[in-house]
Scaffold this active site. Sequence first.
Site, PDB file in Angstrom:
ATOM      1  N   ARG A  99       0.846  -1.202   0.000  1.00 55.14           N
ATOM      2  CA  ARG A  99       0.000   0.000   0.000  1.00 55.14           C
ATOM      3  C   ARG A  99       0.884   1.256   0.000  1.00 55.14           C
ATOM      4  NH1 ARG A  99      -0.497   4.592   2.733  1.00 55.14           N
ATOM      5  NH2 ARG A  99      -0.092   3.477   4.678  1.00 55.14           N
ATOM      6  N   ASP A 100       1.642   1.471   1.057  1.00 56.26           N
ATOM      7  CA  ASP A 100       2.377   2.723   1.193  1.00 56.26           C
ATOM      8  C   ASP A 100       3.493   2.839   0.152  1.00 56.26           C
ATOM      9  OD1 ASP A 100       2.820   5.165   2.320  1.00 56.26           O
ATOM     10  OD2 ASP A 100       3.693   4.439   4.181  1.00 56.26           O
TER      11      ASP A 100
ATOM     12  N   ASN B  78      10.079   4.480   3.563  1.00 59.43           N
ATOM     13  CA  ASN B  78       9.741   4.018   4.909  1.00 59.43           C
ATOM     14  C   ASN B  78      10.973   3.338   5.497  1.00 59.43           C
ATOM     15  OD1 ASN B  78       7.094   4.247   3.528  1.00 59.43           O
ATOM     16  ND2 ASN B  78       6.338   3.419   5.446  1.00 59.43           N
TER      17      ASN B  78
ATOM     18  N   CYS C 281       4.519   9.486   0.494  1.00 61.12           N
ATOM     19  CA  CYS C 281       3.108   9.858   0.490  1.00 61.12           C
ATOM     20  C   CYS C 281       2.948  10.880  -0.615  1.00 61.12           C
ATOM     21  CB  CYS C 281       2.701  10.453   1.833  1.00 61.12           C
ATOM     22  SG  CYS C 281       1.014  11.102   1.801  1.00 61.12           S
TER      23      CYS C 281
ATOM     24  N   HIS D  65       8.813   6.998   8.621  1.00 66.17           N
ATOM     25  CA  HIS D  65       9.515   7.189   7.338  1.00 66.17           C
ATOM     26  C   HIS D  65      10.960   7.572   7.623  1.00 66.17           C
ATOM     27  CE1 HIS D  65       6.340   6.931   4.201  1.00 66.17           C
ATOM     28  NE2 HIS D  65       5.625   6.869   5.297  1.00 66.17           N
TER      29      HIS D  65
HETATM   30  N1  COA Z   1     -13.148   3.562  -3.588  1.00 64.35           N
HETATM   31  C1  COA Z   1     -13.346   3.708  -4.921  1.00 64.35           C
HETATM   32  N2  COA Z   1     -13.827   4.827  -5.476  1.00 64.35           N
HETATM   33  C2  COA Z   1     -14.137   5.848  -4.645  1.00 64.35           C
HETATM   34  C3  COA Z   1     -13.975   5.752  -3.256  1.00 64.35           C
HETATM   35  C4  COA Z   1     -13.448   4.550  -2.736  1.00 64.35           C
HETATM   36  N3  COA Z   1     -13.233   4.384  -1.429  1.00 64.35           N
HETATM   37  N4  COA Z   1     -14.369   6.892  -2.711  1.00 64.35           N
HETATM   38  C5  COA Z   1     -14.781   7.705  -3.708  1.00 64.35           C
HETATM   39  N5  COA Z   1     -14.637   7.065  -4.881  1.00 64.35           N
HETATM   40  C6  COA Z   1     -14.934   7.595  -6.212  1.00 64.35           C
HETATM   41  C7  COA Z   1     -16.319   8.187  -6.300  1.00 64.35           C
HETATM   42  O1  COA Z   1     -17.235   7.212  -6.661  1.00 64.35           O
HETATM   43  C8  COA Z   1     -16.149   9.231  -7.372  1.00 64.35           C
HETATM   44  O2  COA Z   1     -16.120   8.595  -8.630  1.00 64.35           O
HETATM   45  P1  COA Z   1     -16.797   9.289  -9.899  1.00 64.35           P
HETATM   46  O3  COA Z   1     -16.031  10.577 -10.085  1.00 64.35           O
HETATM   47  O4  COA Z   1     -16.553   8.285 -10.980  1.00 64.35           O
HETATM   48  O5  COA Z   1     -18.212   9.482  -9.522  1.00 64.35           O
HETATM   49  C9  COA Z   1     -14.738   9.758  -7.112  1.00 64.35           C
HETATM   50  O6  COA Z   1     -14.044   8.701  -6.441  1.00 64.35           O
HETATM   51  C10 COA Z   1     -14.725  10.997  -6.262  1.00 64.35           C
HETATM   52  O7  COA Z   1     -15.519  10.779  -5.129  1.00 64.35           O
HETATM   53  P2  COA Z   1     -15.741  11.859  -3.961  1.00 64.35           P
HETATM   54  O8  COA Z   1     -16.571  11.253  -2.894  1.00 64.35           O
HETATM   55  O9  COA Z   1     -16.202  13.161  -4.576  1.00 64.35           O
HETATM   56  O10 COA Z   1     -14.330  11.999  -3.373  1.00 64.35           O
HETATM   57  P3  COA Z   1     -13.261  13.152  -3.480  1.00 64.35           P
HETATM   58  O11 COA Z   1     -12.988  13.525  -4.883  1.00 64.35           O
HETATM   59  O12 COA Z   1     -13.621  14.210  -2.508  1.00 64.35           O
HETATM   60  O13 COA Z   1     -11.990  12.359  -2.918  1.00 64.35           O
HETATM   61  C11 COA Z   1     -11.289  10.493  -1.552  1.00 64.35           C
HETATM   62  C12 COA Z   1     -11.987  11.830  -1.611  1.00 64.35           C
HETATM   63  C13 COA Z   1     -11.035  10.183  -0.086  1.00 64.35           C
HETATM   64  C14 COA Z   1     -12.169   9.436  -2.152  1.00 64.35           C
HETATM   65  C15 COA Z   1      -9.977  10.552  -2.350  1.00 64.35           C
HETATM   66  O14 COA Z   1      -9.305  11.720  -2.038  1.00 64.35           O
HETATM   67  C16 COA Z   1      -9.090   9.371  -2.050  1.00 64.35           C
HETATM   68  O15 COA Z   1      -9.370   8.245  -2.405  1.00 64.35           O
HETATM   69  N6  COA Z   1      -7.962   9.625  -1.368  1.00 64.35           N
HETATM   70  C17 COA Z   1      -7.037   8.586  -1.007  1.00 64.35           C
HETATM   71  C18 COA Z   1      -5.724   9.204  -0.800  1.00 64.35           C
HETATM   72  C19 COA Z   1      -4.689   8.172  -0.417  1.00 64.35           C
HETATM   73  O16 COA Z   1      -4.848   6.977  -0.534  1.00 64.35           O
HETATM   74  N7  COA Z   1      -3.554   8.696   0.072  1.00 64.35           N
HETATM   75  C20 COA Z   1      -2.480   7.894   0.479  1.00 64.35           C
HETATM   76  C21 COA Z   1      -2.750   7.177   1.748  1.00 64.35           C
HETATM   77  S1  COA Z   1      -2.074   8.028   3.143  1.00 64.35           S
HETATM   78 ZN    ZN Z   2       3.658   6.109   5.291  1.00 64.58          ZN
END
Ligand code: COA
Ligand code: ZN
Length: 296
Positions: free
Chosen positions: A12-13, A245, A236, A205
């Site tokens: 994942r990370d 990490n 990240c 990290h």
């Molecule tokens: N799994 C799959 N798809 C997802 C989802 C999930 N958990 N959550 C939201 N989506 C999809 C929505 O269906 C939408 O799709 P569409 O545009 O085709 O309709 C799109 O993602 C945006 O959804 P929304 O609820 O408006 O989210 P957002 O744009 O505000 O983004 C997150 C919020 C949290 C979903 C997004 O920022 C994210 O996934 N971040 C993860 C960051 C990450 O992993 N960082 C590293 C780890 S520390």
């Molecule tokens: Zn990390």
Amino acid sequence: MKKISIYEVGPRDGFQNISTYIPIEKKLELIDGMVNAGIEHIQITSFVSPKAIPQMKDANDLAVFCKKKYPNLGLFALIPNLRGAENALKYGINNVSYVVSLGEKHNLANIRRTHKQSFDEFVRIKNECPELSVGLDLATAFGCPFEGKKNENQVVEFLKRYVELGLSYVCLCDTIGIADPRQVRATIKAVKQAYPDLDLQIHIHDTRNMGMVNTLAAIELGVDKIQSTLGGLGGCPYAPGASGNLATEDVVYMLNNMGYETGIDVDSLVRLSHRQMEIIPDGLFSGHLLKLPLSK
Ligand code: COA
Ligand code: ZN
């Protein structure tokens, strides 16, 4: 001898920072190698928006495959929202890390939510997925790229309402590698004092070469669950400069030599780390053992 459990979070990370898609067979090959080396807890993916992290677009398939192949292993995944929680359950993963950043600006950049919105979402997850075991990955627990250093009182205060609702664990994540052993000790002492029953993990990290000393500081205060990544692959995407990490093989080498029980074979891990470098030629690796020539 005291058992220390390694929570391998590379799939994942580590993988999330690689812009070129790593084919699912290659991810599975690496996960298989981790299992064969003796790792019992693996964060295999994240159920996040594939628009935010395209590398994780295969999360559903990967989860189904791993669950079938390793039904008794401690597989877990990262989630940012209720949708992620529902998908985890749907594809067989019952243990998740809900990610929230102590730095609200980092939370906004990473998850696009304020602290209040993240907490409200946590409440929804607890209500709608009661069968899910939810831990908290507290990102930027020691410092935020946008807001600077954090202190132990901020951590304790932030955790309060989450702990009240129930968490399977809390992982203190030094997302940008800014902590030092004094801060790690102070934070762990304060958290343990405030929440004596809380299961604590640490995730450091190695950005400033503090990975090992900070992790050891945590272990010496009784933390027995360590998150690390094979080869020190990591970072990240929303924390500039957060490359690398603590490398799993490096920490396992130290722990095995110190007489801790990890159940993990270092030589197998080092070989796997070399294989990972072949599979991910554009990865950033902060590990040390993988720089040594491989013994035949
Ligand atoms: N799994 C799959 N798809 C997802 C989802 C999930 N958990 N959550 C939201 N989506 C999809 C929505 O269906 C939408 O799709 P569409 O545009 O085709 O309709 C799109 O993602 C945006 O959804 P929304 O609820 O408006 O989210 P957002 O744009 O505000 O983004 C997150 C919020 C949290 C979903 C997004 O920022 C994210 O996934 N971040 C993860 C960051 C990450 O992993 N960082 C590293 C780890 S520390
Ligand atoms: Zn990390």
